[in-house]
Structure formats: structure tokens, C-alpha cells
Design a protein around this motif. Sequence first.
Motif, PDB file in Angstrom:
ATOM      1  N   LYS A 116       0.829  -1.211   0.000  1.00  0.00           N
ATOM      2  CA  LYS A 116       0.000   0.000   0.000  1.00  0.00           C
ATOM      3  C   LYS A 116       0.862   1.259   0.000  1.00  0.00           C
ATOM      4  CE  LYS A 116      -3.839  -2.298   2.363  1.00  0.00           C
ATOM      5  NZ  LYS A 116      -4.590  -2.438   3.644  1.00  0.00           N
ATOM      6  N   LYS A 117       1.936   1.253   0.783  1.00  0.00           N
ATOM      7  CA  LYS A 117       2.801   2.431   0.901  1.00  0.00           C
ATOM      8  C   LYS A 117       3.374   2.841  -0.448  1.00  0.00           C
ATOM      9  CE  LYS A 117       6.977   4.161   3.183  1.00  0.00           C
ATOM     10  NZ  LYS A 117       8.049   3.879   4.172  1.00  0.00           N
ATOM     11  N   TYR A 118       3.799   1.850  -1.237  1.00  0.00           N
ATOM     12  CA  TYR A 118       4.443   2.145  -2.524  1.00  0.00           C
ATOM     13  C   TYR A 118       3.508   1.945  -3.718  1.00  0.00           C
ATOM     14  CZ  TYR A 118       8.653   2.146   0.342  1.00  0.00           C
ATOM     15  OH  TYR A 118       9.593   2.437   1.305  1.00  0.00           O
ATOM     16  N   ASN A 119       2.212   1.755  -3.408  1.00  0.00           N
ATOM     17  CA  ASN A 119       1.208   1.623  -4.471  1.00  0.00           C
ATOM     18  C   ASN A 119       1.643   0.597  -5.516  1.00  0.00           C
ATOM     19  OD1 ASN A 119      -1.235   2.268  -5.744  1.00  0.00           O
ATOM     20  ND2 ASN A 119      -0.290   3.862  -6.995  1.00  0.00           N
ATOM     21  N   MET A 120       2.029  -0.586  -5.045  1.00  0.00           N
ATOM     22  CA  MET A 120       2.631  -1.584  -5.914  1.00  0.00           C
ATOM     23  C   MET A 120       1.653  -2.282  -6.851  1.00  0.00           C
ATOM     24  SD  MET A 120       5.352  -3.510  -3.404  1.00  0.00           S
ATOM     25  CE  MET A 120       6.850  -2.693  -2.833  1.00  0.00           C
ATOM     26  N   LEU A 121       0.425  -2.481  -6.379  1.00  0.00           N
ATOM     27  CA  LEU A 121      -0.503  -3.318  -7.130  1.00  0.00           C
ATOM     28  C   LEU A 121      -1.872  -2.670  -7.263  1.00  0.00           C
ATOM     29  CD1 LEU A 121       0.459  -6.670  -5.406  1.00  0.00           C
ATOM     30  CD2 LEU A 121       0.744  -6.226  -7.845  1.00  0.00           C
ATOM     31  N   THR A 122      -2.539  -3.013  -8.379  1.00  0.00           N
ATOM     32  CA  THR A 122      -3.917  -2.583  -8.629  1.00  0.00           C
ATOM     33  C   THR A 122      -4.748  -3.826  -8.924  1.00  0.00           C
ATOM     34  OG1 THR A 122      -3.140  -0.491  -9.564  1.00  0.00           O
ATOM     35  CG2 THR A 122      -5.401  -1.160 -10.092  1.00  0.00           C
TER      36      THR A 122
ATOM     37  N   PHE B  94       6.203 -11.470 -21.246  1.00  0.00           N
ATOM     38  CA  PHE B  94       4.769 -11.744 -21.093  1.00  0.00           C
ATOM     39  C   PHE B  94       3.949 -10.450 -21.020  1.00  0.00           C
ATOM     40  CE2 PHE B  94       7.177 -15.201 -19.072  1.00  0.00           C
ATOM     41  CZ  PHE B  94       6.793 -16.242 -19.911  1.00  0.00           C
ATOM     42  N   ASN B  95       4.619  -9.311 -21.202  1.00  0.00           N
ATOM     43  CA  ASN B  95       3.954  -7.998 -21.175  1.00  0.00           C
ATOM     44  C   ASN B  95       3.077  -7.809 -19.937  1.00  0.00           C
ATOM     45  OD1 ASN B  95       4.969  -7.130 -23.761  1.00  0.00           O
ATOM     46  ND2 ASN B  95       3.524  -8.563 -24.692  1.00  0.00           N
ATOM     47  N   PRO B  96       3.621  -8.053 -18.755  1.00  0.00           N
ATOM     48  CA  PRO B  96       2.799  -7.934 -17.535  1.00  0.00           C
ATOM     49  C   PRO B  96       2.621  -6.485 -17.108  1.00  0.00           C
ATOM     50  CG  PRO B  96       5.058  -8.423 -16.943  1.00  0.00           C
ATOM     51  CD  PRO B  96       5.015  -8.422 -18.454  1.00  0.00           C
ATOM     52  N   ASP B  97       1.627  -6.270 -16.256  1.00  0.00           N
ATOM     53  CA  ASP B  97       1.500  -4.957 -15.621  1.00  0.00           C
ATOM     54  C   ASP B  97       2.605  -4.779 -14.589  1.00  0.00           C
ATOM     55  OD1 ASP B  97      -1.001  -4.108 -16.889  1.00  0.00           O
ATOM     56  OD2 ASP B  97      -1.900  -5.776 -15.772  1.00  0.00           O
ATOM     57  N   LYS B  98       2.886  -5.857 -13.848  1.00  0.00           N
ATOM     58  CA  LYS B  98       3.905  -5.809 -12.810  1.00  0.00           C
ATOM     59  C   LYS B  98       4.746  -7.087 -12.832  1.00  0.00           C
ATOM     60  CE  LYS B  98       2.213  -1.941 -11.380  1.00  0.00           C
ATOM     61  NZ  LYS B  98       1.197  -1.852 -10.354  1.00  0.00           N
ATOM     62  N   ILE B  99       5.976  -6.955 -12.388  1.00  0.00           N
ATOM     63  CA  ILE B  99       6.861  -8.104 -12.166  1.00  0.00           C
ATOM     64  C   ILE B  99       7.167  -8.120 -10.680  1.00  0.00           C
ATOM     65  CG2 ILE B  99       9.144  -9.089 -12.585  1.00  0.00           C
ATOM     66  CD1 ILE B  99       9.103  -7.686 -15.332  1.00  0.00           C
ATOM     67  N   ALA B 100       6.754  -9.171  -9.990  1.00  0.00           N
ATOM     68  CA  ALA B 100       6.974  -9.273  -8.542  1.00  0.00           C
ATOM     69  C   ALA B 100       8.162 -10.195  -8.276  1.00  0.00           C
ATOM     70  CB  ALA B 100       5.721  -9.807  -7.852  1.00  0.00           C
TER      71      ALA B 100
ATOM     72  N   VAL C 263      10.348  -0.282  -5.564  1.00  0.00           N
ATOM     73  CA  VAL C 263       9.717  -0.257  -6.889  1.00  0.00           C
ATOM     74  C   VAL C 263      10.701   0.344  -7.884  1.00  0.00           C
ATOM     75  CG1 VAL C 263       7.844   0.670  -8.297  1.00  0.00           C
ATOM     76  CG2 VAL C 263       7.399   0.019  -5.928  1.00  0.00           C
ATOM     77  N   ARG C 264      10.837  -0.302  -9.027  1.00  0.00           N
ATOM     78  CA  ARG C 264      11.640   0.255 -10.125  1.00  0.00           C
ATOM     79  C   ARG C 264      10.957  -0.084 -11.431  1.00  0.00           C
ATOM     80  NH1 ARG C 264      15.493  -1.756 -13.393  1.00  0.00           N
ATOM     81  NH2 ARG C 264      15.817  -3.610 -12.136  1.00  0.00           N
ATOM     82  N   ASP C 265      10.485   0.924 -12.128  1.00  0.00           N
ATOM     83  CA  ASP C 265       9.700   0.719 -13.353  1.00  0.00           C
ATOM     84  C   ASP C 265       8.496  -0.168 -13.016  1.00  0.00           C
ATOM     85  OD1 ASP C 265      11.533   2.249 -14.788  1.00  0.00           O
ATOM     86  OD2 ASP C 265      12.821   0.533 -15.171  1.00  0.00           O
ATOM     87  N   ASN C 266       8.357  -1.325 -13.674  1.00  0.00           N
ATOM     88  CA  ASN C 266       7.221  -2.216 -13.385  1.00  0.00           C
ATOM     89  C   ASN C 266       7.607  -3.344 -12.438  1.00  0.00           C
ATOM     90  OD1 ASN C 266       8.829  -3.639 -15.214  1.00  0.00           O
ATOM     91  ND2 ASN C 266       7.089  -4.657 -16.181  1.00  0.00           N
ATOM     92  N   ILE C 267       8.795  -3.260 -11.836  1.00  0.00           N
ATOM     93  CA  ILE C 267       9.274  -4.290 -10.909  1.00  0.00           C
ATOM     94  C   ILE C 267       8.912  -3.902  -9.484  1.00  0.00           C
ATOM     95  CG2 ILE C 267      11.289  -5.528 -10.035  1.00  0.00           C
ATOM     96  CD1 ILE C 267      12.678  -4.771 -12.719  1.00  0.00           C
ATOM     97  N   ILE C 268       8.257  -4.805  -8.767  1.00  0.00           N
ATOM     98  CA  ILE C 268       7.859  -4.542  -7.386  1.00  0.00           C
ATOM     99  C   ILE C 268       8.471  -5.584  -6.462  1.00  0.00           C
ATOM    100  CG2 ILE C 268       5.703  -3.427  -8.056  1.00  0.00           C
ATOM    101  CD1 ILE C 268       4.236  -6.021  -7.263  1.00  0.00           C
TER     102      ILE C 268
END
Length: 426
Positions: free
Chosen positions: A13-19, A114-120, A151-156
Motif C-alpha cells: 500500500k505504501k508504494y502503491n505496488m498493485l492494482t 509476457f507484457n505484464p502490468d507488474k513483475i513481482a 519499486v523500479r519501473d514495473n518491478i515490485i
Amino acid sequence: MSEILTKIDETVKKYNMLTDGDTVVVGVSGGADSMLLLDYLLTANKYNIIVAHIEHGIRGETSIADCRFVEDFCKNRGIRFEKLCINAPKEAKTAGMGVEEYSRNRRYEFFNSFNPDKIAVAHNLSDSIETALFRIARGTSIKGLAGIPPVRDNIIRPLINCRSEEIRNACEELGIKYVVDETNSDIIYTRNYIRNVIVPEFKKLNPSFEDAVCRLINSSAEDNEFIEKCADECINNCVSENGMPIDKLKECSVSVIKRVIYKLCSEFDVSPDEQHLNDALDCVYKSKKVQIKGDVYISSLGGYLRVYRDTVDKNVYSIEVKTISISDFNSDIKFDFYCDSDKIAGEVKVRFRKEGDAITPIGRNCTKTLKKLFNELKIPAEKRSDIPVIADENGVIAVLGYAVDTRVAVDKTTKQVALFTIKTED
């Protein structure tokens, strides 16, 4: 809810990592960190999960068994599973890179395919502490002390505030099965030496050593963020075709000026060390010209600070193209590179790299800037501006000696092959 899961929730939540609804590629090795991360994301039941596993070809049967463990877990839970098998030592040697750097590049290339929204990924607080200590040992700035970013770019990194010990305990408490990498105890590796030898010695001096370093990392990250913001504002507000006005730069603190210089140099694929930064800083207070690296210079002549390439002595290239039928194409013909003639768009020119140039190398299944390609290939920055780039009206089709774009690749539909010969004109 487990205490550690609450901590992960707070970090997300603090870094708004996921939607909600995000497609998330999760890097899962099978170890405690990545299995806890995967369990957390699955329990949330808000995301489209793709589990990605890389078998690096380093630990033999044990590594294969780890891959099978992750694959079986996904199969039993009905989770999409993707794997990449490489021979990291052999491929890294061919690419002229270190195994760790090569493996990291291939991992993120695979994740992004895989063109993801995020990479965890499952980097944790202990990893960040080890990174900070490693950088201290080699010499670093406040930027390096900031550890691994959440967080860096789409990497969380949802576990970035959790220690390794907490994570293992949570896996036991929650009944999460995981595998153990036997090389983690081998102190021949620098990170393992820091983890298993250096950190325990510091904990003898201060049992709360990890908490202390955590405070240092967080404080450094906050200060670094402020300096970055000031440097960006300075560049955005002051830069012109002539460069950065010296009078405006002098209004900034030394830390901001040095960060501005670093950012300007990075546009030319150069990362100046402390000595070069200090030499460049001297240009702000004296009208002079300083060589940063190779053909990259910084100058304050005329009242403006400017980073540029000195290309006075640069060679000029010309190109010859010969087209033959695919049936006549054979290995006895001499050429510099070839492609499908019918896939070329308009006129072909040979030039040097421009800002924003990108290529999709044959067999790599991803598009990358030439800057990133040269970084991966470990081409010295001073040589990059001399490498011929071949382009048609739609963009780059080849980087001589290194890559040809998939867009013009020869395949089973090819009828005509274009053979290119690059010549140097003195």
C-alpha cells in the motif's frame, strides 16, 4: 493475519505496488522468499498470476528438481507456469559478461516477454542490507546506500521490509513448503560471505545491527530521492540547446550539481566515477574542458556546462547492397550481414546510434534500446559511438557485428536476400 503478511500489506500500500486486476509475473525460484511471495499474491485473489521460473544450468540435478517443485506446485493449483532453461556460465562467457549480470538480464527479459502490468520479485530486507554492505566495501555514494528500491519501473518487491529469518519462520507457521539452495552457505560467493560471515560479526557488536542498517538505508533513500528531484528540476528548468547555464548551476548545492552532471553523462552511456565527477565539478567554477571517458567531454566554455562527444576524428561509413535469390544464397558469399530484401522499408542508410534507437534482435523475443543492448554486451562506452547502425525508413534493422532485427529476418517465406557490405571512407 500473520504479522509478516500485515507488514507485506503495508509495503504494498505504501508504494502503491498493485492494482486489482493486474497481470503479475512472479519470479519463483522455489525458495522460502519466493514461495511466501507467491502465497501472498494468490491469497489476495485479486491478480492474474503468471509464475516464471528460470533454470540457470548451474546446480545440475538439484536445480532441475527445484524447477520441478515449482512446476508441480503450479499444476496442482491450476496456476499458469512458464520456465526458461539456460546455460548461464557458457552463455555469459560467450556474451563477455559475468554470470550474475548475464543471468539477471535474461531473467528480466524473460519476465517482460509476457507484457505484464507488474513483475513481482522476492528481494527482502536482508538482501537490501547485503547490497548496501557490498557497495560500501567497493565504495559508494548516498545513492548506493539506498539499497534495493521497493519499486523500479514495473518491478515490485513486496517483501523488501521483511528479514530472511522472518520469512522462513512465516513459511513454517503458514505451512508453506519451499526448497533450499545448497549454495547459499558457500562463502566463496561474495553475497554469501557477507550474509554468513560479515553480518554475524557486526551483530556481535550490535545485536540490532540489521535494524540499524535498515534505518541507514531508509534515510539514504529519502535523501537520495530529494537530490534526484532537485537535479531533475534543475535540468528541466535550465537546460537549453547551449547546455546548462553556469550561473544557474552555481545556485545549487554541490550534491545537486554532481547529480546533474551524472545524469547528463548517463545520456551518453557514461557513468562517471567520483574522480571524474570532481573534475567535471571544477568546470562549474572554471572555464575549461575535461575528458570524462573516451570521446565524451564536459565543457564550461562560453558560460554553459555541456556534455558532448568529440567526433572530429570519427570514421565515416558507406554501404553496398547486393540482392540475390534465396536459392543462390550460400556460405561462400562474403558480406557483413544479410536480411530479407522484401522486408526493408525504403532507403537504407548506415549511421551511428541516435538517442531512442531500438532493436528486436533475432531470437530474443523482446525489443530493447541500443543503450541497453550495449550494456548487456558489455561494450565499452567509448567504443559505442563508432559502431555502425544500419536503418531503413522504419528504424534500425541491424547493429553491425552484434544484432539483426527480427522485422527483416530471413525465414521460410523469403524470396530475395539483401547482402550488405559496410566500407570505411577515410
